[in-house]
Design a protein around this motif. Structure first.
Motif, short mmCIF file in Angstrom:
data_model
loop_
_atom_site.label_atom_id
_atom_site.label_comp_id
_atom_site.label_asym_id
_atom_site.label_seq_id
_atom_site.Cartn_x
_atom_site.Cartn_y
_atom_site.Cartn_z
N LEU A 158 0.83 -1.21 0.00
CA LEU A 158 0.00 0.00 0.00
C LEU A 158 0.86 1.26 0.00
N GLU A 159 1.93 1.23 0.76
CA GLU A 159 2.82 2.39 0.82
C GLU A 159 3.49 2.64 -0.52
N ARG A 160 3.89 1.54 -1.21
CA ARG A 160 4.48 1.70 -2.54
C ARG A 160 3.46 2.28 -3.51
N GLU A 161 2.23 1.79 -3.43
CA GLU A 161 1.18 2.30 -4.32
C GLU A 161 0.91 3.77 -4.05
N ARG A 162 0.97 4.15 -2.77
CA ARG A 162 0.72 5.56 -2.44
C ARG A 162 1.83 6.45 -3.01
N ARG A 163 3.07 5.97 -2.94
CA ARG A 163 4.17 6.76 -3.52
C ARG A 163 4.01 6.89 -5.03
N THR A 164 3.62 5.79 -5.68
CA THR A 164 3.40 5.84 -7.14
C THR A 164 2.26 6.79 -7.47
N THR A 165 1.20 6.76 -6.69
CA THR A 165 0.05 7.63 -6.94
C THR A 165 0.42 9.09 -6.75
N LEU A 166 1.21 9.38 -5.72
CA LEU A 166 1.65 10.76 -5.50
C LEU A 166 2.51 11.25 -6.66
N GLN A 167 3.31 10.34 -7.23
CA GLN A 167 4.11 10.71 -8.39
C GLN A 167 3.21 11.03 -9.58
N ARG A 168 2.14 10.25 -9.74
CA ARG A 168 1.18 10.52 -10.82
C ARG A 168 0.51 11.88 -10.62
N ILE A 169 0.23 12.22 -9.37
CA ILE A 169 -0.37 13.52 -9.08
C ILE A 169 0.57 14.64 -9.49
N GLN A 170 1.85 14.48 -9.19
CA GLN A 170 2.83 15.50 -9.56
C GLN A 170 2.90 15.67 -11.07
N GLU A 171 2.91 14.55 -11.82
CA GLU A 171 2.94 14.61 -13.28
C GLU A 171 1.70 15.32 -13.81
N THR A 172 0.53 14.91 -13.29
CA THR A 172 -0.72 15.51 -13.75
C THR A 172 -0.78 17.00 -13.41
N SER A 173 -0.24 17.37 -12.25
CA SER A 173 -0.24 18.78 -11.86
C SER A 173 0.58 19.62 -12.83
N ARG A 174 1.72 19.09 -13.27
CA ARG A 174 2.54 19.82 -14.25
C ARG A 174 1.79 19.98 -15.57
N ILE A 175 1.14 18.89 -16.01
CA ILE A 175 0.38 18.96 -17.27
C ILE A 175 -0.78 19.94 -17.14
N LEU A 176 -1.47 19.92 -16.00
CA LEU A 176 -2.57 20.85 -15.76
C LEU A 176 -2.09 22.29 -15.77
N ALA A 177 -0.94 22.53 -15.16
CA ALA A 177 -0.39 23.89 -15.11
C ALA A 177 -0.12 24.42 -16.52
N GLN A 178 0.34 23.55 -17.41
CA GLN A 178 0.61 23.98 -18.79
C GLN A 178 -0.68 24.36 -19.52
N THR A 179 -1.77 23.62 -19.25
CA THR A 179 -3.04 23.96 -19.91
C THR A 179 -3.63 25.24 -19.35
N GLN A 180 -3.26 25.59 -18.12
CA GLN A 180 -3.81 26.80 -17.49
C GLN A 180 -3.04 28.06 -17.86
N GLU A 181 -1.93 27.90 -18.54
CA GLU A 181 -1.14 29.08 -18.92
C GLU A 181 -1.87 29.96 -19.91
N LYS A 182 -2.78 29.35 -20.68
CA LYS A 182 -3.51 30.12 -21.70
C LYS A 182 -4.65 30.94 -21.11
#
Length: 441
Positions: free
Chosen positions: A29-53
Motif C-alpha cells: 500500500l505504501e508503494r502504491e501511495r508513492r506511485t500515486t503521489l508521483q502521478r499527481i505531480q505529473e498531472t499537476s505539471r500537465i494541468l499547469a501547462q493547460t492553465q497558462e492560456k
C-alpha cells in the motif's frame, strides 16, 4: 509456571506472525501511495501547462478529471492503510493486556514463593530440614527439592524481568502506531480538502466550457474531419502494404515455378525465357494478390509479428509521462450533452515537447502530415501496425528500422496549451484497443 510461560510465548508469537503477514500488504500500500503521489505531480505539471492560456479547454478539463481520479485513489489508499494500522493497534492493545495479566500472575506466584522461602531462609533451618530426614533417600529428595526450589525462584525472577521488558516494548510500539494513525488521519483530511478544491475547479471549467458550446461543436466537427482523413490514410497504407507484400510473394512463387519448369525441361534456369504461360501465371498471381485481406508474411516478418503479439499487455507507453485523456471506442463528449465521439486509438495527454517513442521494433512505413492531426508516423511490425499522431517534429524517415523505445519525434501542443499524442494499434485492417496492448505505466 510452565503454563504461564507457554501462554506468554503464544501471546507473543501469533501476533508476530500476523504482523509479518499484514506488513507485506501494508508495504505494498505504501508503494502504491508513492506511485500515486508521483502521478499527481505529473498531472499537476500537465494541468499547469493547460492553465497558462488563461482559457478553459477540454484538455484542462481532462487534466482536472485525471487528477481527481488519482486523488480519490490516494484517499482510498490512506483509508486502507488506516484500516491496517487500526487492526495493529487493537492487536497490540490485546497483547499489552495479556502481558500485564501474565506479569501480575508471575509477581503473585513469586511473592508466595518468597513468603514460603522466608521460613527456611537461614542455613540452620535448611540443615535441620535435611538432617531430619528418616533415611538417606529422603535426605537426597529434600536436597533436590531445595535446589529445584532455588532454580524455580531464579527462573521466575528472570521471566518477570523478561515480561516487563516485553511490556515496555509493546507500549512503545503502541504509542508509535497511534502517532502514525494520527499523522495519516491528518494527511487524509488534507487530501479530502484538496479533492473538494479540485471538484470546485472542475465545476468551474465545465461551466465555462458549456458557455462555449458553439465553439466546442466547431472544434468537434474539425476533429472528426481530421480523424476521417487519418483513417483514410491508414486504411490506404494498410491496403497498399497488403497488396505489395502479396505481389512480392506471388512474384517469388512464380519465379520459383518457372525455375522448376526450366529444370524439368532440361534448360538452365538462367536461360529460361519469359513465355506467355509464365507471364499469364504472374498476372493471375498478381490479380489474386489484390484480393488478399492480410499482409503476406515472410519468415522474418512472421517472427516479428509473433513477438509483437506475445508482448500484448506489456508494451511500453509511447510517451514517458502522461495519462489517457480519451479512451478507445465510443463514449460521451465530456461537455456536450447527447454527443457521442468515437476514437480509433487512445489520446495521451503529456508535457509540452515530450519525446514520442516506438513501442516495439519495426519499420517506419509512413511519415505524413494530416491537417488537424499534425505529423503522423506509422510503424509496421509484420502484419501489425502502430500509429503515432499529433507530432510536432519527426526524427525518423520512411523505410527506417527502429527499435523499441527509440524516439520518433516530439508531441505537438495545440493553441489551447494541450500537448497530446494519439496512439493506435492495427492488425492488418482491424482496429484494436491500444489499452489492451500497453503495459502498466
Amino acid at each position: 509456571m510452565t503454563v504461564l510461560l507457554l501462554a506468554g510465548l503464544a501471546g507473543a508469537t501469533a501476533p508476530a506472525w500476523a504482523q509479518r503477514t499484514r506488513s507485506k500488504s501494508k508495504a505494498q500500500l505504501e508503494r502504491e501511495r508513492r506511485t500515486t503521489l508521483q502521478r499527481i505531480q505529473e498531472t499537476s505539471r500537465i494541468l499547469a501547462q493547460t492553465q497558462e492560456k488563461k482559457q478553459a479547454s477540454v484538455g484542462q478539463l481532462n487534466a482536472i478529471q485525471e487528477k481527481l481520479t488519482v486523488q480519490q485513489g490516494v484517499i482510498k489508499n490512506i483509508s486502507s492503510e488506516l484500516h491496517y494500522i487500526e487492526t495493529d493497534v487493537q492487536q497490540t492493545e490485546s497483547q499489552v493486556q495479556r502481558t500485564r495479566q501474565s506479569l501480575e500472575q508471575l509477581k503473585a506466584e513469586y511473592a508466595r514463593l518468597i513468603y514460603a522461602g522466608s521460613k527456611t531462609a537461614n542455613g540452620y533451618n535448611r540443615l535441620m530440614f535435611l538432617f531430619a530426614a528418616e533415611s538417606f533417600n529422603q535426605f537426597m529428595l529434600r536436597l533436590r527439592y531445595i535446589r529445584q526450589y532455588t532454580e524455580v525462584r531464579q527462573a521466575q525472577a528472570a521471566q518477570i524481568v523478561s515480561t516487563q521488558q516485553r511490556l515496555s516494548t509493546q507500549l512503545l510500539g503502541l504509542k508509535a502506531k497511534k502517532e502514525e494513525k494520527g499523522s495519516l488521519l491528518n494527511t487524509q483530511l488534507s487530501e479530502k480538502r484538496t479533492l473538494t478544491t479540485l471538484k470546485t475547479q472542475q465545476d468551474q471549467v465545465i461551466t465555462k466550457l458549456t458557455q462555449q458550446e458553439q465553439g466546442l461543436r466547431k472544434e468537434l466537427a474539425a476533429r472528426q474531419q481530421a480523424v476521417g482523413r487519418l483513417d483514410n490514410l491508414i486504411a490506404q497504407r494498410v491496403r497498399e502494404e497488403i497488396a505489395r507484400a502479396a505481389r512480392e510473394a506471388a512474384r517469388k512463387a512464380a519465379a520459383a515455378r518457372a525455375r522448376a519448369a526450366a529444370a524439368a525441361a532440361g534448360r538452365s534456369p538462367g536461360t529460361t525465357s519469359r513465355t506467355p504461360a509464365t507471364a499469364a501465371a504472374e498476372a493471375a498471381a498478381a490479380e489474386s494478390a489484390e484480393r488478399v485481406d492480410r499482409v503476406t508474411l515472410t519468415p522474418e516478418t512472421a517472427k516479428l509479428a509473433a513477438s509483437f503479439h506475445e508482448n500484448r499487455g506489456s508494451l511500453p507507453w509511447p510517451v514517458g509521462k502522461g495519462f489517457i485523456s480519451q479512451r478507445f471506442g465510443r463514449h460521451n463528449h465530456p461537455v456536450l450533452k447527447n454527443v457521442v465521439v468515437e476514437n480509433r486509438g487512445v489520446d495521451i495527454q503529456t508535457n509540452a515537447g515530450e519525446p514520442v517513442r516506438a513501442v516495439f521494433s519495426g519499420t517506419v512505413l509512413t511519415v505524413a502530415s494530416v491537417p488537424g492531426m499534425g505529423t503522423i508516423i506509422m510503424v509496421q511490425h509484420g502484419d501489425y501496425f502502430t500509429v503515432y499522431a499529433k507530432l510536432r517534429s519527426v526524427s525518423v524517415s520512411e523505410g527506417q528500422t527502429v527499435s523499441a523505445r527509440q524516439p520518433l519525434g516530439t508531441v505537438a501542443t495545440n493553441a489551447e496549451g494541450t500537448s497530446e499524442v494519439q496512439f493506435q494499434v492495427w492488425h492488418n485492417s482491424a482496429n484494436l484497443n491500444p489499452e489492451n496492448w500497453l503495459g502498466r505505466k
